[in-house]
Design a protein around this motif. Structure first.
Motif, mmCIF file in Angstrom:
data_model
loop_
_atom_site.group_PDB
_atom_site.id
_atom_site.type_symbol
_atom_site.label_atom_id
_atom_site.label_comp_id
_atom_site.label_asym_id
_atom_site.label_seq_id
_atom_site.Cartn_x
_atom_site.Cartn_y
_atom_site.Cartn_z
ATOM 1 N N VAL A 1 35.241 9.846 -6.025
ATOM 2 C CA VAL A 1 34.620 8.815 -5.187
ATOM 3 C C VAL A 1 33.535 9.485 -4.339
ATOM 4 N N PRO A 2 32.382 8.832 -4.160
ATOM 5 C CA PRO A 2 31.332 9.435 -3.332
ATOM 6 C C PRO A 2 31.810 9.687 -1.897
ATOM 7 N N ALA A 3 31.426 10.820 -1.354
ATOM 8 C CA ALA A 3 31.798 11.157 0.024
ATOM 9 C C ALA A 3 31.163 10.208 1.028
ATOM 10 N N SER A 4 30.101 9.508 0.607
ATOM 11 C CA SER A 4 29.422 8.572 1.510
ATOM 12 C C SER A 4 30.146 7.234 1.619
ATOM 13 N N ARG A 5 31.291 7.105 1.025
ATOM 14 C CA ARG A 5 32.056 5.847 1.032
ATOM 15 C C ARG A 5 32.388 5.436 2.468
ATOM 16 N N THR A 6 32.093 4.178 2.784
ATOM 17 C CA THR A 6 32.386 3.619 4.105
ATOM 18 C C THR A 6 33.148 2.313 3.909
ATOM 19 N N LEU A 7 34.232 2.148 4.652
ATOM 20 C CA LEU A 7 35.047 0.933 4.560
ATOM 21 C C LEU A 7 34.547 -0.128 5.527
ATOM 22 N N HIS A 8 34.739 -1.389 5.133
ATOM 23 C CA HIS A 8 34.354 -2.533 5.965
ATOM 24 C C HIS A 8 35.437 -3.608 5.833
ATOM 25 N N ARG A 9 35.721 -4.275 6.914
ATOM 26 C CA ARG A 9 36.594 -5.456 6.924
ATOM 27 C C ARG A 9 37.957 -5.201 6.270
ATOM 28 N N THR A 10 38.601 -4.130 6.639
ATOM 29 C CA THR A 10 39.932 -3.829 6.113
ATOM 30 C C THR A 10 40.956 -4.752 6.756
ATOM 31 N N VAL A 11 41.798 -5.352 5.935
ATOM 32 C CA VAL A 11 42.833 -6.269 6.403
ATOM 33 C C VAL A 11 44.185 -5.781 5.884
ATOM 34 N N VAL A 12 45.100 -5.513 6.808
ATOM 35 C CA VAL A 12 46.462 -5.119 6.464
ATOM 36 C C VAL A 12 47.376 -6.287 6.822
ATOM 37 N N THR A 13 48.176 -6.733 5.865
ATOM 38 C CA THR A 13 49.133 -7.811 6.110
ATOM 39 C C THR A 13 50.489 -7.347 5.608
ATOM 40 N N THR A 14 51.482 -7.403 6.476
ATOM 41 C CA THR A 14 52.828 -6.995 6.080
ATOM 42 C C THR A 14 53.742 -8.216 6.014
ATOM 43 N N PHE A 15 54.700 -8.133 5.104
ATOM 44 C CA PHE A 15 55.651 -9.223 4.877
ATOM 45 C C PHE A 15 57.041 -8.622 4.995
ATOM 46 N N GLY A 16 57.717 -8.914 6.087
ATOM 47 C CA GLY A 16 58.990 -8.263 6.343
ATOM 48 C C GLY A 16 58.746 -6.790 6.647
ATOM 49 N N ARG A 17 59.700 -5.953 6.255
ATOM 50 C CA ARG A 17 59.593 -4.514 6.532
ATOM 51 C C ARG A 17 59.282 -3.681 5.303
#
Length: 128
Positions: free
Chosen positions: A66-82
């Motif tokens: 993966v290119p080192a210039s990779r930048t993340l945008h709009r990350t969404v984490v959703t958990t369901f239970g544990r």
């Protein structure tokens, strides 16, 4: 079912960051360790498909980093239970004018109750 328990969200954020660090560093050992090693694991990549942990490991040995210039945008984490979560993110890099999209399903598995990616999908689209 409890959605987005703060302590579970924090756990999933930590393993997602660990995976992202490994991805950018091309740390194959860590990436492989974070994927569930099972026939049921599926990874749909930008130009390839892997079914099963062994196929994913084999692909990682020959894929382009993966290119080192990779930048993340709009990350969404959703958990369901544990024990189950999804992580969705968009990404950009200097390597392409396209916008990347990545989705992962995570489950807490095994005797050590470790978070593992059980399904993943990566795609690229033109900027909307």
């Amino acid at each position: 079912m409890d959605i987005n328990l703060p302590e579970v969200v924090a756990e999933v954020c930590r393993v997602f960051v660990e995976y992202e660090r490994a991805l950018v560093a091309n740390d194959i050992e860590t990436m492989n360790a974070l994927f569930w090693d099972a026939l049921e694991t599926v990874r749909y990549g930008i130009a390839e498909i892997q079914h099963g942990g062994e196929a994913i490991r084999q692909w990682r040995e020959t894929c382009e980093p993966v290119p080192a210039s990779r930048t993340l945008h709009r990350t969404v984490v959703t958990t369901f239970g544990r024990d189950f979560a999804t992580v969705s993110t968009e990404f950009t890099s200097d390597a392409t004018p396209l916008i990347g999209r990545q989705m992962q399903s995570w489950a807490r598995l095994g005797p050590a109750d470790r978070w593992k990616i059980v399904a993943a999908h990566v795609s690229l689209i033109p900027e909307p």
